[in-house]
Each structure stands twice: as C-alpha cells, then as structure tokens.
Design an enzyme around this catalytic site. Sequence first.
Site, PDB file in Angstrom:
ATOM      1  N   LYS A 101      16.614  37.866  48.998  1.00 14.13           N
ATOM      2  CA  LYS A 101      17.262  37.378  47.773  1.00 14.13           C
ATOM      3  C   LYS A 101      18.379  36.378  48.071  1.00 14.13           C
ATOM      4  O   LYS A 101      19.255  36.155  47.247  1.00 14.13           O
ATOM      5  CB  LYS A 101      17.770  38.576  46.962  1.00 14.13           C
ATOM      6  N   GLU A 125      32.331  31.534  41.529  1.00 17.80           N
ATOM      7  CA  GLU A 125      31.439  32.253  40.609  1.00 17.80           C
ATOM      8  C   GLU A 125      32.228  32.924  39.484  1.00 17.80           C
ATOM      9  O   GLU A 125      31.794  32.941  38.323  1.00 17.80           O
ATOM     10  CB  GLU A 125      30.643  33.324  41.371  1.00 17.80           C
ATOM     11  N   ARG A 132      16.541  50.201  45.670  1.00 16.48           N
ATOM     12  CA  ARG A 132      15.198  49.611  45.566  1.00 16.48           C
ATOM     13  C   ARG A 132      14.123  50.678  45.775  1.00 16.48           C
ATOM     14  O   ARG A 132      13.035  50.580  45.202  1.00 16.48           O
ATOM     15  CB  ARG A 132      15.054  48.457  46.564  1.00 16.48           C
ATOM     16  N   LYS A 192      27.845  38.836  43.341  1.00 12.85           N
ATOM     17  CA  LYS A 192      26.891  39.813  43.859  1.00 12.85           C
ATOM     18  C   LYS A 192      26.321  39.271  45.156  1.00 12.85           C
ATOM     19  O   LYS A 192      25.735  38.180  45.187  1.00 12.85           O
ATOM     20  CB  LYS A 192      25.776  40.062  42.848  1.00 12.85           C
ATOM     21  N   SER A 194      24.224  51.932  46.097  1.00 12.39           N
ATOM     22  CA  SER A 194      23.394  53.027  46.586  1.00 12.39           C
ATOM     23  C   SER A 194      23.554  53.288  48.082  1.00 12.39           C
ATOM     24  O   SER A 194      23.603  54.440  48.507  1.00 12.39           O
ATOM     25  CB  SER A 194      21.931  52.743  46.253  1.00 12.39           C
ATOM     26  N   LYS A 218      30.066  43.166  43.807  1.00 10.40           N
ATOM     27  CA  LYS A 218      29.063  44.121  44.278  1.00 10.40           C
ATOM     28  C   LYS A 218      28.509  43.678  45.620  1.00 10.40           C
ATOM     29  O   LYS A 218      28.156  42.499  45.732  1.00 10.40           O
ATOM     30  CB  LYS A 218      27.953  44.179  43.247  1.00 10.40           C
ATOM     31  N   TYR A 222      27.601  56.387  41.757  1.00  6.43           N
ATOM     32  CA  TYR A 222      26.714  57.548  41.659  1.00  6.43           C
ATOM     33  C   TYR A 222      27.497  58.847  41.867  1.00  6.43           C
ATOM     34  O   TYR A 222      26.943  59.931  41.684  1.00  6.43           O
ATOM     35  CB  TYR A 222      25.574  57.422  42.680  1.00  6.43           C
TER      36      TYR A 222
END
Length: 342
Positions: A234, A250, A222, A212, A291, A265, A330
């Site tokens: 982040k 990872e 958000r 991610k 998004s 992602k 979505y």
Amino acid sequence: MSSKNSVSHHSKSTNLLLPNRPRRLRRTPAMRRMVRETQLSVNDLIYPLFVMEGESHQQEIISMPGCYRYSGDLLLKEVENVFELGINAIALFPVIPEDKKDATATESYNPDGLVQRTVKAIRQAVPEIVVITDVALDPFSSHGHDGIVSEDGIILNDPTVDVLVKMALSQANAGADLVAPSDMMDGRVGAIRQALDAEGYVDVGILAYSAKYASAYYGPFRDALDSAPKFGDKKTYQMDSANAKEALKEIALDIAEGADVLMIKPALAYLDIIQQVRNATQLPVAAYNVSGEYAMIKAASQRGWIDEKSVILETLTSIKRAGADLILTYFAKDVALMLPGT
Ligand code: PBG
C-alpha cells in the site's frame, strides 16, 4: 513513630544541599496522583468492532485474542455492553464474503449492505452511542487494495474518490455520526464533505485518517477482515514511516478540506507525529492503537513475560501524553473495567 511513607524531616546525616528534590512529589500514592499530568479516561476511548453476516455467531480472531467477528445480532449485544461500560463510540469494520467482493467495491455503497444494515440496527438499539464507519475499499475489493486498480496495477486516485463519496453518503444515510476515510487518497476529505453537505448531511462529521502510514502493524487486522492485498503493497497511498513533515502536510490538507477530527495511525511507533500534530492544530487528535500493537501485548502477556494490565495502561497513557485526545483501541473494554468510575 515513622510510617513507611513518612520522611525524616530532621535528618542529622550529612544531607546534600539540593535546591530541589523531585522525589518529594513521588513519596506517596496520593501525592503522585495529585501531581499526575496525564489522566486516561474512558471518555477518550473508541472501540473498533468487526461485523460479519449470519446469526448467533462469533469467531475469535486468532492473531487478536479477545477480539471477535460478530454476526449482527451478537454485535448489537456487544454494542450495548460497550456503552454500559461508559465507552462513547465504536468504529465499525465489516467482514465481506468473497462472493460479494469485486474490482470496484460496489458492495461498499449498497444501501442494504452489511455496514448500512448494522448501523441502522445500532441506531435503533443504542441510539446514543457514537457510530463511526470506515470509508475505504479494501474490505469490499477483490484485490484487497483501498482503491480502484488500473490494468497495469496502479491505484487510481480520482475514480476511487468517487466510490468513497458514494460509500460515505450511504453510511450517513444509514445513520453514521462520523465517517472515517482510512484510504489515503488525495482530496477525499473535501469531496466527502461537499457531497455530505449537498445531500443535507451537514451534521455528519469526518474523522480523517490524516497521517496513515504503510505499516506492518496492520497484519492482524487484515487477518480479521480477510483483506490483505492480493498483490503489491500500500506504499503508493499510505505514508512512508520515515516521514514526519509529510504528516504535517497531510494534516494541513485535511483541515482545509473540512475534517472534524484528525487521526494518526499507528500510534506507538509514531508518538512523535502525534505530538507534532497536537502542536499544529486546535482540532481533536485521535490515534489508532492498531491490531499489531494489540497483538504484541497480548502475545507477551499470554506467555507471562509482561504484566498485561500495567502494560496496557502505560501504553495508552503514553499515547495520550504524546497529545492524542482520542484513542482507538482494542483494549477499550479492558481499560473501562480497570479505570475507577467514569
Ligand atoms: C483499511 C484499514 C486498515 C486498518 C484500519 N482500516 C488496514 C490497512 O490499511 O491495510 C488497520 C487497523 C488495525 O491494524 O488495527 N482501510
């Protein structure tokens, strides 16, 4: 005698002597369908849904036209609708009121919290649908970070993993099929797996957000959750967008720790990562069409600058072609309506 699609087999003109003519296989729609390499299916799709407190209430998310925050009762109707369209799975994200947020996200493992209640209700109403719950502190933390923050502003790994484990257990107890840690703390997949097994939830799987990235494409999400970090960014836990080898590291860790499905992602700016991960593992690979990717397509099509349906299909097909077996999107409902049959 010749129809629009037929070729002249007896052309007397000076034909090039070509050993192969790839255009032969593109000549008609049936021919193209026959040699199509990638087929998007409604089976590939996971629909993310936002739930909020209250009753008979839905709010459109301004930066995600066509997506809503639903109160629990309306969310159930939406889940029924989604399953009837042939979509097998939903990923649930909660909108938590400010007064329930705190520095250590204690509401996240409240057995009677919004997520836990909603999962139980979905289990009753639509028992067959696959329910995926998000394991991360940010919707519940007063500072908007995915982890516990020290006095000097450091995101603390191991104390955060303790909270993630409690959250995952409470979601499993409510009836989640897959818990999905999206926080990027080290060691959380293994810790969650051990705790689930120790508590008897051996059949609850882990969909790990393995690679991610710290991405600007999460902006509209958000907005949807009111979960933007109140300070900093982040980047000490989510990955640097410039790194590919690190994604494989990872992935290897999450496999060793017991992940059932691996996720990359966002999707579109990371198609190369999806392809590399696909080649590095036998596990199912998921990609999150996030998004911001949704918002870009919506915004351009609302202005009439692109053809929405064609761009949706082209985009999701590219994610599948890169190697994703599953796509969180979505657009899942739009696609289910566009694809013939199921
Ligand atoms: C939070 C989380 C995020 C998304 C899914 N889970 C945002 C973030 O990491 O800040 C983003 C999804 C999207 O943009 O569609 N743990």
